[in-house]
Design an enzyme around this catalytic site. Structure first.
Site, PDB file in Angstrom:
ATOM      1  CD  GLU A 259      -2.899  -1.159   0.507  1.00 13.63           C
ATOM      2  OE1 GLU A 259      -3.203  -0.162  -0.131  1.00 13.63           O
ATOM      3  OE2 GLU A 259      -3.769  -2.106   0.467  1.00 13.63           O
ATOM      4  CB  CYS A 296      -2.871   6.431   2.336  1.00 19.58           C
ATOM      5  SG  CYS A 296      -3.930   5.284   3.410  1.00 19.58           S
TER       6      CYS A 296
HETATM    7  P1  NAP Z   1       8.007   5.259   4.823  1.00 15.97           P
HETATM    8  O1  NAP Z   1       9.093   6.438   5.071  1.00 15.97           O
HETATM    9  O2  NAP Z   1       8.141   4.460   3.509  1.00 15.97           O
HETATM   10  O3  NAP Z   1       8.057   4.116   5.950  1.00 15.97           O
HETATM   11  C1  NAP Z   1       7.050   3.084   5.904  1.00 15.97           C
HETATM   12  C2  NAP Z   1       7.740   2.124   6.990  1.00 15.97           C
HETATM   13  O4  NAP Z   1       8.941   1.401   6.139  1.00 15.97           O
HETATM   14  C3  NAP Z   1       8.199   2.524   8.189  1.00 15.97           C
HETATM   15  O5  NAP Z   1       7.809   1.684   9.116  1.00 15.97           O
HETATM   16  C4  NAP Z   1       9.704   2.782   8.092  1.00 15.97           C
HETATM   17  O6  NAP Z   1      10.311   2.561   9.169  1.00 15.97           O
HETATM   18  C5  NAP Z   1       9.769   1.326   7.035  1.00 15.97           C
HETATM   19  N1  NAP Z   1      11.048   1.545   6.231  1.00 15.97           N
HETATM   20  C6  NAP Z   1      11.853   2.343   5.935  1.00 15.97           C
HETATM   21  N2  NAP Z   1      12.774   2.059   5.113  1.00 15.97           N
HETATM   22  C7  NAP Z   1      12.840   0.812   5.022  1.00 15.97           C
HETATM   23  C8  NAP Z   1      13.456  -0.312   4.329  1.00 15.97           C
HETATM   24  N3  NAP Z   1      14.545   0.009   3.623  1.00 15.97           N
HETATM   25  N4  NAP Z   1      13.238  -1.548   4.550  1.00 15.97           N
HETATM   26  C9  NAP Z   1      12.049  -1.836   5.042  1.00 15.97           C
HETATM   27  N5  NAP Z   1      11.238  -1.043   5.801  1.00 15.97           N
HETATM   28  C10 NAP Z   1      11.737   0.438   5.905  1.00 15.97           C
HETATM   29  O7  NAP Z   1       6.448   6.020   4.949  1.00 15.97           O
HETATM   30  P2  NAP Z   1       5.952   6.699   6.160  1.00 15.97           P
HETATM   31  O8  NAP Z   1       6.649   8.203   5.897  1.00 15.97           O
HETATM   32  O9  NAP Z   1       5.931   6.077   7.360  1.00 15.97           O
HETATM   33  O10 NAP Z   1       4.387   6.941   5.492  1.00 15.97           O
HETATM   34  C11 NAP Z   1       4.033   7.916   4.628  1.00 15.97           C
HETATM   35  C12 NAP Z   1       3.639   7.356   3.228  1.00 15.97           C
HETATM   36  O11 NAP Z   1       2.812   6.108   3.444  1.00 15.97           O
HETATM   37  C13 NAP Z   1       2.719   8.153   2.384  1.00 15.97           C
HETATM   38  O12 NAP Z   1       3.185   8.289   1.227  1.00 15.97           O
HETATM   39  C14 NAP Z   1       1.283   7.415   2.532  1.00 15.97           C
HETATM   40  O13 NAP Z   1       0.629   7.742   1.254  1.00 15.97           O
HETATM   41  C15 NAP Z   1       1.657   6.174   2.541  1.00 15.97           C
HETATM   42  N6  NAP Z   1       0.455   5.187   3.095  1.00 15.97           N
HETATM   43  C16 NAP Z   1       0.035   4.613   2.340  1.00 15.97           C
HETATM   44  C17 NAP Z   1      -1.125   3.861   2.917  1.00 15.97           C
HETATM   45  C18 NAP Z   1      -2.073   3.090   2.361  1.00 15.97           C
HETATM   46  O14 NAP Z   1      -2.828   2.490   2.930  1.00 15.97           O
HETATM   47  N7  NAP Z   1      -1.728   3.063   1.065  1.00 15.97           N
HETATM   48  C19 NAP Z   1      -1.695   4.209   4.327  1.00 15.97           C
HETATM   49  C20 NAP Z   1      -0.767   5.223   5.196  1.00 15.97           C
HETATM   50  C21 NAP Z   1       0.233   5.825   4.522  1.00 15.97           C
HETATM   51  P3  NAP Z   1      10.893   3.758  10.079  1.00 15.97           P
HETATM   52  O15 NAP Z   1       9.732   4.674  10.267  1.00 15.97           O
HETATM   53  O16 NAP Z   1      11.741   3.129  11.137  1.00 15.97           O
HETATM   54  O17 NAP Z   1      11.921   4.557   8.944  1.00 15.97           O
END
Ligand code: NAP
Length: 513
Positions: A259, A296
């Site tokens: 997602e 999101c």
């Molecule tokens: P993010 O920076 O991509 O982080 C998401 C998760 O991935 C966090 O738990 C992060 O851990 C982890 N992560 C980071 N680097 C990683 C790697 N190399 N390998 C594995 N995991 C890794 O996203 P975010 O800033 O938390 O969330 C915002 C984004 O999520 C927005 O773009 C939004 O649209 C999207 N979103 C989508 C949905 C949906 O249902 N489609 C729902 C909510 C949000 P750390 O925090 O420890 O870095």
């Protein structure tokens, strides 16, 4: 040595403190430190093996109805700690009560819904998929598809914006399916996820190791996955790209659900009428401000017939002007903070990018902060942008994860629908109008590029569940840019945690399935 509390991880049925300095979680309004998280030194391979070898078999020894009972008990335990969760959300996510409810009560509602749905599956241990079919002329030899719970574990890597709902919307169908769960919450808001897991684990509801939480770095988590595990990721498209290329997915065929971000739309149909225009303005303003636009599913692009551009701009701006922004502890405040300084800066950068092609129609900077120091608080007023030219790619490609949307005009309806599709696949589009035929036509036209089409007409003005609210009964996920995932949708969600297999056998063998 820091005096800030270090939250323990739970893995392999035991509590473990990380061995490093960890990351400190902050209050995004006051800037104060709250707790620390750290996963350094955890034996992930051993913890994952424990979940597969002990928790999985113990869960699968139960029927669907028995596991549904466990979900209901977990929901009760969580319900009894609700006040604590609201306090954590205020401090760590900077959300007002109504916005904390979207996450906390949304999570509990989803968990309770799966507890009820699970009862309908009864005392079975696997599911049938369709009817048996004959494979030749003789009816004795047939094929029956079945769905068996996977024997691996489910790893959830979650985004910062839904520390509660993001956990339970995934964990409910996984645990109901008999699959143990390891959740890795986003670091910025890991506290609420950790506390909820801790409360449920301490209540001793699920078999040991069935529910684990790893807070802090994601390092090593994907390396520890083996072929029968599944991975459900929610987060940015950039991180999704890194995950897709990892050997667990690329070489070990770990099943994944992704997602990612999504540039969702609202579309006002031609000849929609004044009531529909008002409904659109109300919903756009609500979507921009709930959780400071950090959903999101939030509306990012608003399409209206060319002749209604000015009226729509005024109607949305008038609603936004009433939004009080600041410290969520002040009762007069309607919109709290962005989750962190880095999100605050990312939203400013996204705004600047959009402003290369769009003008400011309602300026969020006009909102004086209530009870909050602008130099410290990650608060930002809602900003409506607009462009008379809907063509530039940046307007369709840029997801600003905050209280920001862009108003865009269209000529013919066909052009409007094409513009919506320039989001390259989204979680949700909402369509506003009056005539059932026109609404149905637009919904069908957008269905293949959206996981959900939310259709709003005056007769459902007081009934509809909201553009951005994800209901457990309906599908959540979207094609293309939205990640290509599918979650929820009632019992459909269980499919991800089961393996489909065709049993070819004599009719009496199949009859006992
Ligand atoms: P993010 O920076 O991509 O982080 C998401 C998760 O991935 C966090 O738990 C992060 O851990 C982890 N992560 C980071 N680097 C990683 C790697 N190399 N390998 C594995 N995991 C890794 O996203 P975010 O800033 O938390 O969330 C915002 C984004 O999520 C927005 O773009 C939004 O649209 C999207 N979103 C989508 C949905 C949906 O249902 N489609 C729902 C909510 C949000 P750390 O925090 O420890 O870095």
């Amino acid at each position: 040595m820091s005096t800030i509390e270090l939250l323990p991880n739970h893995l392999g049925g035991q509590w473990h403190h990380g061995q490093g300095a960890g990351s400190t979680l902050l209050d995004p309004v006051l800037g104060t430190p709250l707790v620390r998280v750290d996963a350094t030194g955890l034996d992930l391979a051993a913890g994952f093996a424990h979940a597969r070898q002990h928790a999985g078999p113990a869960l699968r020894a139960l029927s669907y109805a028995q596991r549904a009972d466990l979900l209901a008990r977990a929901a009760q335990v969580l319900q009894s700690h609700r006040d604590d969760y609201y306090a954590i959300a205020t401090a760590n996510s900077g959300t007002v009560k109504n916005d904390s409810a979207v996450d906390i009560d949304g999570g509990l509602f989803t968990l309770s819904t799966y507890a009820k749905l699970g009862q309908s599956l009864g005392e079975r241990h696997h599911l049938l998929d369709g009817e048996s079919v004959r494979l030749g002329k003789d009816p004795l030899f047939q094929s029956q598809h079945i769905l068996s719970p996977i024997r691996g574990l489910a790893l959830f890597i979650n985004a910062f914006n839904f520390p509660s709902w993001g956990l339970w919307e995934k964990a409910a169908p996984a645990l109901l399916s008999g699959v143990p769960v390891v959740v890795k919450p986003a670091t910025a808001t890991a506290w609420l996820t950790q506390r909820m897991v801790q409360d449920v684990v301490n209540a001793g509801i699920f078999p040991p190791g069935a529910l684990s939480v790893v807070c802090g770095s994601s390092a090593g988590l994907l390396d520890a996955l083996t072929p029968f595990d599944v991975l459900s990721f929610t987060g940015s498209a950039d991180t999704a790209g890194v995950i897709r290329r990892h050997a667990a997915l690329a070489e070990r065929s770990v099943r994944s659900n992704i997602e990612a971000d999504s540039v969702n739309s609202a579309l006002l149909l031609p000849d929609a009428g004044d009531e529909a225009l008002d409904l659109l303005a109300k919903e756009v303003a609500r979507e921009m401000t709930v959780k400071s636009g950090q959903k999101c599913t939030a509306i990012r692009r608003v399409f209206v017939p060319d002749a209604l551009y000015e009226r729509a701009a005024q109607a949305i701006s008038a609603r936004l002007a009433k939004t009080t922004v600041g410290n969520p502890r002040n009762e007069s405040v309607r919109m709290g903070a962005l989750v962190s300084r880095s999100q605050f800066e990312a939203v400013q950068a996204g705004l600047a990018q959009l402003q290369t092609q769009a003008q400011v129609l309602h300026d969020g900077r006009q909102h004086a902060l209530v009870d909050a120091d602008p130099a410290v608080a990650c608060c930002l007023g809602p900003t409506l942008l607009g462009s008379r030219d809907a063509g530039p790619a940046v307007l369709h490609d840029t997801e600003v994860f905050g209280p920001v949307a862009t108003l865009l005009p269209y000529g013919t309806l066909a052009q409007g629908l094409d513009l919506v599709r320039r989001g390259q696949g989204s979680l949700v589009a909402s369509v506003y109008g009056q005539a059932a035929d026109a609404l149905r036509h637009a919904a069908l036209d957008l269905a293949d590029s959206h996981g959900r089409v939310h259709v709003i007409s005056p007769d459902v003005a007081a009934l509809h569940t909201g553009h951005g609210n994800v209901m457990p009964q309906s599908l959540h996920g979207g094609p293309g840019r939205a990640g290509g995932g599918e979650e929820l949708g009632g019992l459909r969600a269980l499919g991800f945690y089961h393996r489909r297999s065709a049993i070819q056998a004599a009719t009496p063998v199949l009859a006992g399935l």
